[in-house]
Design an enzyme around this catalytic site. Structure first.
Site, mmCIF file in Angstrom:
data_model
loop_
_atom_site.group_PDB
_atom_site.id
_atom_site.type_symbol
_atom_site.label_atom_id
_atom_site.label_comp_id
_atom_site.label_asym_id
_atom_site.label_seq_id
_atom_site.Cartn_x
_atom_site.Cartn_y
_atom_site.Cartn_z
ATOM 1 N N HIS A 218 53.793 -26.983 60.105
ATOM 2 C CA HIS A 218 54.909 -27.372 61.285
ATOM 3 C C HIS A 218 55.917 -26.405 61.009
ATOM 4 C CE1 HIS A 218 56.929 -29.507 64.257
ATOM 5 N NE2 HIS A 218 55.668 -30.135 64.366
ATOM 6 N N ASP B 36 48.254 -33.825 63.953
ATOM 7 C CA ASP B 36 46.963 -33.521 64.514
ATOM 8 C C ASP B 36 45.887 -33.937 63.213
ATOM 9 O OD1 ASP B 36 48.398 -31.114 66.297
ATOM 10 O OD2 ASP B 36 47.485 -32.704 67.166
HETATM 11 C C1 SDX Z 1 51.854 -29.524 66.928
HETATM 12 O O1 SDX Z 1 56.478 -27.957 67.579
HETATM 13 C C2 SDX Z 1 56.104 -29.354 67.653
HETATM 14 O O2 SDX Z 1 56.632 -30.239 67.321
HETATM 15 C C3 SDX Z 1 54.411 -29.214 67.651
HETATM 16 C C4 SDX Z 1 53.970 -30.583 67.563
HETATM 17 C C5 SDX Z 1 54.426 -31.429 68.777
HETATM 18 O O3 SDX Z 1 54.202 -32.802 68.626
HETATM 19 O O4 SDX Z 1 54.678 -31.134 69.819
HETATM 20 O O5 SDX Z 1 54.236 -31.230 66.422
HETATM 21 C C6 SDX Z 1 52.347 -30.558 67.555
HETATM 22 O O6 SDX Z 1 51.399 -28.481 67.582
HETATM 23 C C7 SDX Z 1 51.455 -29.809 65.588
HETATM 24 C C8 SDX Z 1 51.013 -28.192 65.051
HETATM 25 C C9 SDX Z 1 49.430 -28.086 65.369
HETATM 26 N N1 SDX Z 1 48.876 -26.888 64.748
HETATM 27 C C10 SDX Z 1 47.946 -26.792 63.735
HETATM 28 O O7 SDX Z 1 47.811 -27.779 62.980
HETATM 29 C C11 SDX Z 1 47.335 -25.374 63.476
HETATM 30 C C12 SDX Z 1 47.312 -25.112 62.057
HETATM 31 N N2 SDX Z 1 48.772 -24.790 61.665
HETATM 32 C C13 SDX Z 1 49.295 -23.654 61.983
HETATM 33 O O8 SDX Z 1 48.785 -22.562 62.686
HETATM 34 C C14 SDX Z 1 51.031 -23.572 61.557
HETATM 35 O O9 SDX Z 1 51.052 -24.326 60.596
HETATM 36 C C15 SDX Z 1 51.635 -23.845 62.879
HETATM 37 C C16 SDX Z 1 51.424 -23.095 64.161
HETATM 38 C C17 SDX Z 1 51.783 -25.131 63.090
HETATM 39 C C18 SDX Z 1 53.107 -23.448 62.393
HETATM 40 O O10 SDX Z 1 53.281 -22.192 62.332
HETATM 41 P P1 SDX Z 1 54.589 -21.172 61.742
HETATM 42 O O11 SDX Z 1 55.675 -22.151 61.670
HETATM 43 O O12 SDX Z 1 54.648 -20.285 62.574
HETATM 44 O O13 SDX Z 1 54.141 -20.986 60.172
HETATM 45 P P2 SDX Z 1 53.537 -19.605 59.947
HETATM 46 O O14 SDX Z 1 52.347 -19.239 60.895
HETATM 47 O O15 SDX Z 1 54.506 -18.466 60.138
HETATM 48 O O16 SDX Z 1 52.963 -19.480 58.650
HETATM 49 C C19 SDX Z 1 53.984 -19.577 57.416
HETATM 50 C C20 SDX Z 1 52.985 -19.390 56.308
HETATM 51 C C21 SDX Z 1 52.059 -18.112 56.456
HETATM 52 O O17 SDX Z 1 51.934 -17.690 55.060
HETATM 53 P P3 SDX Z 1 52.367 -16.263 54.595
HETATM 54 O O18 SDX Z 1 52.178 -15.422 55.772
HETATM 55 O O19 SDX Z 1 53.904 -16.940 54.238
HETATM 56 O O20 SDX Z 1 51.291 -15.842 53.488
HETATM 57 O O21 SDX Z 1 52.207 -20.605 55.959
HETATM 58 C C22 SDX Z 1 50.729 -20.250 56.302
HETATM 59 C C23 SDX Z 1 50.805 -18.887 56.949
HETATM 60 O O22 SDX Z 1 49.717 -18.138 56.840
HETATM 61 N N3 SDX Z 1 50.111 -21.102 57.288
HETATM 62 C C24 SDX Z 1 49.125 -21.765 56.900
HETATM 63 C C25 SDX Z 1 49.036 -22.676 57.874
HETATM 64 N N4 SDX Z 1 50.178 -23.194 58.574
HETATM 65 C C26 SDX Z 1 50.816 -22.175 58.171
HETATM 66 N N5 SDX Z 1 47.852 -21.485 56.043
HETATM 67 C C27 SDX Z 1 46.956 -22.130 56.122
HETATM 68 N N6 SDX Z 1 46.612 -23.240 57.107
HETATM 69 C C28 SDX Z 1 47.596 -23.602 57.966
HETATM 70 N N7 SDX Z 1 47.514 -24.456 58.748
#
Ligand code: SDX
Length: 393
Positions: free
Chosen positions: A271, A328
């Site tokens: 998140h 989710d």
């Molecule tokens: C919602 O904003 C809100 O409030 C949203 C929400 C709401 O109620 O409106 O809460 C609802 O959208 C919840 C999120 C649902 N999405 C997912 O579950 C999809 C999977 N999660 C990700 O794609 C991710 O965690 C996000 C999009 C939710 C957040 O992404 P960020 O904050 O931009 O984090 P990032 O992509 O910069 O990742 C940081 C690191 C990276 O690794 P490095 O580059 O440092 O090596 O964490 C890793 C990412 O690769 N990472 C994950 C991951 N999420 C982040 N690695 C594996 N699996 C994941 N789910």
């Protein structure tokens, strides 16, 4: 650059804004609506009361609640000309495409002109929109399976009426099980608002341009659609189904996620704000377990989700990046138990988020200091070039 950090009323070019609706502390896993913790609302309130709180800023009195509830009931039916729009969509149209289009079509029917501060007019259109999104969603499902649309009933409350419109058929009323109605109501309560997420910020941006309430919420629907945002609840179930189908163990799946060349993400984890467990995930996990137990149903995907979470939460990759289950991760288990089709999962999120979008539109619309959102950029393109005739290119 000072220009980028001036905090204008309503929106700051660095992407933060002032709002009095929802507070999140990502470090501590705190979520409050108008100062009330989500845990207390989940335990003592319901979706309609929480929606009123989010929109109007206080818990409703008995008479306020009755008026709001009656408005939702009285405005549930779709005008015949609205129902004709379904026929224009291709059979396999995605329900989020239908929902966003039908909300804009509704604005053509209702012409929701609301002057800033005119709460009587606002209340009428806000309740109308919140009520009809359910009917539109259920109608898109009925149309997709070739069944006739089911009219809402005036004796059913919000969640009951939705299940009725989704699953009743002519001459056979759907049997409303209290535990299913309660689970759906809690699902929507937990999705009702969440500070400045992608879709809510979209609603505020569109509202700042003085677009009408329905148009702004339709923009929120399409912003929610993406797999990183509201589409993640669908992605979680698809991920778990893939693991079961291909007999991939949680350990092997986590190994794939950690392999940076795979770009596979653990859906429902991580998140932008929470650096600890999303408080909604904790409540939804318990609600999913309670619902399955009450229905005496075993869903192998819940067991797999629990195993997957256990493996991930013990792994340094997730610990170092502070990646935890979000709203989710378990919500899809509840929707499956309710019989909601997978392609409707994000629509269910949108119905729940409607009060938050409506409240944020109202906050922008009623604020006389609101200026149009106009983010700036860091220009990274070419400079100092001139036009050249085509024969010289
Ligand atoms: C919602 O904003 C809100 O409030 C949203 C929400 C709401 O109620 O409106 O809460 C609802 O959208 C919840 C999120 C649902 N999405 C997912 O579950 C999809 C999977 N999660 C990700 O794609 C991710 O965690 C996000 C999009 C939710 C957040 O992404 P960020 O904050 O931009 O984090 P990032 O992509 O910069 O990742 C940081 C690191 C990276 O690794 P490095 O580059 O440092 O090596 O964490 C890793 C990412 O690769 N990472 C994950 C991951 N999420 C982040 N690695 C594996 N699996 C994941 N789910």
């Amino acid at each position: 650059d000072a220009d980028l950090i001036t905090l204008d009323e309503g929106y700051c070019n660095t992407g933060s804004c002032r709002s009095a609706i929802t507070y999140i502390d990502g470090e501590k896993g705190i979520l409050c609506h108008r100062g009330i913790p989500i845990e207390e609302l989940a335990e003592h309130s319901d979706f309609i009361e929480t929606a009123f709180l989010i929109i109007y800023g206080h818990l409703p009195s008995e008479s306020e609640r009755d008026v709001f509830s009656e408005l939702l009931t009285d405005n549930a039916a779709l005008h015949t000309t609205m129902r004709r729009h379904y026929a224009a969509f291709p059979e396999r149209a995605h329900p989020m495409a239908i929902l966003s289009a039908m909300i804009n079509a509704l604005s053509a029917h209702d012409r929701p002109k609301i002057d800033p501060g005119d709460d009587a007019t606002f209340e009428k259109y806000a309740a109308n929109l919140m009520s009809k999104v359910r009917t539109i969603a259920a109608g898109s499902y009925k149309t997709s399976i070739g069944q006739p649309l089911i009219y809402p009933r005036s004796d059913l409350l919000y969640a009951e009426n939705f299940l009725h419109m989704m699953f009743s058929v002519p001459y056979h009323e759907y049997e409303l099980k209290p535990e299913m109605v309660k689970a759906l109501d809690l699902f929507w309560l937990l999705h009702a608002d969440h500070e400045q997420n992608c879709s809510t910020s979209t609603v505020r941006m569109v509202a700042s341009g003085e677009a009408n309430l329905y148009a702004a919420c339709s923009a929120g629907v399409v912003a929610l659609w993406g797999s990183r945002h509201g589409g993640a609840n669908t992605g979680v179930i698809q991920m778990l189904q893939h693991m079961r189908r291909e007999k991939i163990s949680p350990e092997d799946f986590v190994r794939t996620v950690k392999d940076r060349s795979s770009s596979v993400r653990l859906m429902g984890f991580g998140h932008r704000v929470y650096r600890s467990v999303d408080p909604r995930a904790r409540i939804l996990k318990q609600a999913a377990e309670d619902l399955l137990a009450a229905l005496d149903v075993v869903d192998p995907l819940l067991e797999l989700a629990q195993e997957l979470a256990e493996v991930a939460l013990a792994d340094d990759y997730f610990i170092e990046r502070r990646l935890y289950p979000n709203v989710d991760f378990y919500s899809g288990i509840i929707l499956r138990a309710l019989g909601i089709p997978l392609n409707m999962f994000t629509v269910m999120f949108a119905i729940g988020r409607m009060p938050g979008w409506i409240a944020n539109w109202r906050e922008i619309h009623n604020n006389p200091k609101t200026r149009i959102y106009r983010p700036r950029q860091i220009y990274t393109g070419e400079v100092g070039r001139s036009w050249r005739p085509i024969e010289e290119r």
